[in-house]
Design a protein around this motif. Structure first.
Motif, PDB file in Angstrom:
ATOM      1  N   MET A 242       0.815  -1.218   0.000  1.00 21.06           N
ATOM      2  CA  MET A 242       0.000   0.000   0.000  1.00 21.06           C
ATOM      3  C   MET A 242       0.847   1.265   0.000  1.00 21.06           C
ATOM      4  O   MET A 242       0.328   2.372  -0.136  1.00 21.06           O
ATOM      5  CB  MET A 242      -0.913   0.024   1.228  1.00 21.06           C
ATOM      6  N   THR A 246      -1.943   5.107  -4.923  1.00 16.97           N
ATOM      7  CA  THR A 246      -3.217   4.399  -4.850  1.00 16.97           C
ATOM      8  C   THR A 246      -3.632   3.731  -6.157  1.00 16.97           C
ATOM      9  O   THR A 246      -4.173   2.628  -6.136  1.00 16.97           O
ATOM     10  CB  THR A 246      -4.317   5.356  -4.361  1.00 16.97           C
ATOM     11  N   SER A 249      -2.371   0.303  -6.169  1.00 17.79           N
ATOM     12  CA  SER A 249      -3.129  -0.614  -5.334  1.00 17.79           C
ATOM     13  C   SER A 249      -4.341  -1.131  -6.090  1.00 17.79           C
ATOM     14  O   SER A 249      -4.668  -2.325  -6.036  1.00 17.79           O
ATOM     15  CB  SER A 249      -3.569   0.088  -4.043  1.00 17.79           C
ATOM     16  N   LYS A 304      -6.358   2.024   3.234  1.00 15.09           N
ATOM     17  CA  LYS A 304      -5.821   1.176   2.175  1.00 15.09           C
ATOM     18  C   LYS A 304      -5.419  -0.201   2.700  1.00 15.09           C
ATOM     19  O   LYS A 304      -5.599  -1.210   2.021  1.00 15.09           O
ATOM     20  CB  LYS A 304      -4.628   1.861   1.511  1.00 15.09           C
ATOM     21  N   PHE A 347     -10.674   0.938  -4.087  1.00 15.80           N
ATOM     22  CA  PHE A 347      -9.341   1.522  -3.970  1.00 15.80           C
ATOM     23  C   PHE A 347      -9.299   2.923  -4.580  1.00 15.80           C
ATOM     24  O   PHE A 347      -8.676   3.836  -4.019  1.00 15.80           O
ATOM     25  CB  PHE A 347      -8.305   0.621  -4.648  1.00 15.80           C
ATOM     26  N   ALA A 350     -10.871   5.159  -2.168  1.00 15.62           N
ATOM     27  CA  ALA A 350      -9.947   5.472  -1.072  1.00 15.62           C
ATOM     28  C   ALA A 350      -8.945   6.530  -1.510  1.00 15.62           C
ATOM     29  O   ALA A 350      -8.609   7.450  -0.745  1.00 15.62           O
ATOM     30  CB  ALA A 350      -9.224   4.205  -0.622  1.00 15.62           C
ATOM     31  N   VAL A 361      -4.431   8.780   5.638  1.00 15.56           N
ATOM     32  CA  VAL A 361      -4.960   7.432   5.439  1.00 15.56           C
ATOM     33  C   VAL A 361      -5.646   6.881   6.686  1.00 15.56           C
ATOM     34  O   VAL A 361      -6.308   5.836   6.619  1.00 15.56           O
ATOM     35  CB  VAL A 361      -3.841   6.449   5.001  1.00 15.56           C
TER      36      VAL A 361
END
Length: 631
Positions: A242, A246, A249, A304, A347, A350, A361
């Motif tokens: 992570m 992002t 991910s 995450k 994701f 996020a 985060v």
């Protein structure tokens, strides 16, 4: 149409070559070039898919031979591609979701000075993953497998100025190398058993091989799958990954890298069907991992990393289904595709939250964001409903089928696996509701940082929200479309086969059970995080909670068993080398050195000494001769 297969790989590979070698002159247009070439691969995939739909089920496989890679006596390796229903499913998922992630990255990486290089790595990742799923032999698959490992290393460690990112990249690379050893051994065993590593001959002749050989090959393939798909015991790299941007991910944990192990096992179904012990090992690994990842996801405050635990758990469902053989192959892939939609959306959601919260985060510093980020809230919420299996959404159709398949295994094993999958569904509903409540509901909990900067949450730009909206549509409708008239089953059955099994429970009973456990999980999460304020500092919690925060001590276990064990082994070998090996060698040398030193004193250069020696020797010889005669 066969000639188009190579273009699927060539488009992103060209993008990677141009962006990584073109220099700074491409900085202004590099992100557009990478996105266009990813989209071009998707368009080519759609054209091939349209052509495939026009063929009968048994006549849909296409082959393209480019050239002989290693043509030697008794060893033939070709660069050749195979496009059938299974690989086509992955092609559309990789290129479709991959293109959306490219578009999202245009906005997300807008202010990064190395954006061109980032898009070059994204293109390289797509090319490697496409090579992996399009190869018609295990050796070429291995090349794509290693390419994915390299690209993931580059992407996870993209912000290498952060020590945590550099460490995470190395960790992912090294853990995956362990699995790669398994794949290389499996390929060698295939060659010694079948005389080839091409899919056709290997899988067609698998029934002629001994169960012992098939079991050995299957276990090595499983080891490889554990590495790429972050399954127990090679799961420790996933949470640390992570540290990458992002979009990485979303790409790695939704549609590409972590699904490679599921593809490998499903593609090698004929081997596992002939090796019950290896098949059982696959089921056990999947069952353990789906609970392992779910428990870890319950204790993470990093949004995450909570989703990373979820990925580990959902891939566990897929691996378990693949281990069920023909009962579960189709549903493993079906859940893989629906998961690609809703997990990528989660994701990206996020990332949108982080974008509006100054890259924060910690969910304990969120709260009430639905008011400030309505598009992100709705799209993330639909992904949340899909992953927990809310009736009618994609996850409901695919995960319920895996639960049904687990019960259909029959006997005690079926009841155990069914119970495990239901328990996993309850925990999934709990931790995902926790994420939803801590992020978007309640009162705001953010505050100024050490420099006095307070976050000002706002909606992300359209380049980020449009891909999230598209993925949300997939989260809602994909599973239902796949289940309509068993369309997905009929699509994959010619490649994977399908068996309905013998379930002791009806489909309605399984559905009712999943809804009940879903409501229990949501209810417990609401009681803990919805009805009371979320503390800004996590309470100490139970022993299990503290262990889950540390990933159930997986790194501690690796450190004690592998790192310290390796250190002790190394010290022992060094001691043996210094004491025994060097002792023998040095002792022998010293002995000869001492002896030669003493003998050297006899060679003093004086003639009288030599004469005395000769006289003494002569006297000894005469005495010996007289003695022998007397006797």
């Amino acid at each position: 149409m066969e000639n188009l297969i190579a273009l699927l790989i060539a488009a992103p590979l060209l993008g990677a070559a141009v962006l990584l070698c073109g220099g700074r002159r491409l900085d202004r247009v590099g992100h557009w070039l990478g996105t266009v070439l990813a989209a071009a691969a998707f368009v080519i995939g759609l054209a091939l898919f349209s052509d495939m739909l026009g063929r009968s089920g048994e006549d849909r496989a296409l082959h393209q031979h480019l050239f002989s890679w290693i043509p030697v006596e008794g060893f033939q390796a070709d660069v050749a591609f195979q496009l059938d229903q299974l690989s086509m499913t992955f092609v559309l998922l990789i290129t479709g979701v991959g293109t959306l992630i490219h578009i999202y990255s245009i906005g997300y990486m807008e202010h990064d000075e190395r954006r061109r290089r980032f898009f070059g790595y994204l293109n390289l990742f797509l090319a490697a993953m496409l090579l992996l799923v399009l190869a018609d032999n295990y050796l070429l698959l291995y090349m794509g497998w290693e390419g994915v490992g390299l690209a993931s290393y580059l992407l996870i460690g993209f912000w290498q100025h952060k020590p945590s990112a550099a460490t995470a990249a190395k960790k992912a690379f090294l853990v995956n190398r362990v699995g790669d050893v398994g794949l290389s051994i499996a390929i060698m065993l295939m060659f010694t058993t079948f005389g080839t590593f091409a899919f056709g001959p290997v899988l067609e002749n698998a029934t002629d091989a001994s169960e012992g050989k098939l079991t050995a090959i299957g276990l090595m393939l499983l080891l490889a799958a554990c590495g790429k798909s972050a399954q127990v015991p090679l799961q420790s790299w996933l949470g640390d990954a992570m540290e990458g941007p992002t979009p990485v991910s979303a790409l790695i944990h939704a549609a590409t890298m972590v699904t490679a192990g599921v593809y490998l096992i499903t593609r090698s179904g004929a081997i596992f069907n002939g090796a019950p012990d290896a098949q059982l090992a696959v089921v056990v690994v999947g069952a353990v991992t789906l609970l392992f990842g779910a428990i870890v996801g319950c204790a993470k405050d990093d949004i995450k990393k909570a989703l990373a635990g979820s990925t580990m758990s959902q891939i566990g469902y897929m691996i378990l289904a693949a281990g069920l053989g023909p009962i579960g192959y189709v549903f493993a892939i079906m859940h893989l595709v629906t998961h690609g939609f809703f997990k990528a959306g989660l994701f990206l959601g996020a990332g949108s939250v982080m974008h509006g919260m100054n890259d924060e985060v910690d969910m304990r510093k969120y709260g009430g964001l639905r008011k400030y980020m309505p598009v992100t809230f709705v799209t993330f919420g639909l992904g949340y409903l899909a992953i927990i299996g809310f009736p009618g959404l994609s996850g409901f159709w695919s995960k319920d089928k895996i639960i049904e398949a687990a019960f259909a295994k029959g006997g005690t094993e079926g009841w155990i696996l069914g119970a495990v999958t239901l328990l996993g569904a309850a925990i999934t509903a709990y931790y995902m509701t926790r994420v939803m409540l801590m992020t978007f509901f309640g009162e705001k909990r953010w505050e100024a940082d050490a420099e006095g900067h307070e976050p000002h949450p706002h909606e992300s730009p359209k380049s980020m929200t449009i891909p999230m909206i598209v993925l949300a549509f997939g989260s809602v409708f994909a599973g239902g479309l796949f289940s309509l008239n068993s369309a997905f089953v009929h699509w994959l059955e010619p490649v994977t086969g399908h068996d309905h099994g013998d379930s002791p429970l009806s489909a309605a009973t399984v559905t009712a059970s999943t809804v009940v456990v879903l409501l229990i999980g949501v209810g417990v999460a609401w009681a803990q995080y919805g009805r009371r304020p979320v503390p800004k500092v996590a309470p100490r919690g139970s022993l299990l909670t503290r262990a889950a925060r540390r990933d159930l001590l997986q790194d501690d276990f690796n450190h004690v068993v592998l790192v310290r064990g390796g250190e002790h082994l190394t010290r022992s070998l060094v001691y043996v080398d210094h004491t025994l090996v060097d002792g023998v060698v040095n002792g022998t040398a010293a002995s000869f050195g001492g002896l030669s030193g003493r003998l050297r004193k006899l060679q003093n250069g004086y003639a009288r000494s030599y004469a005395v020696s000769m006289l003494g020797g002569t006297a000894v010889l005469i005495a010996a001769t007289l003695l022998m005669r007397a006797v």
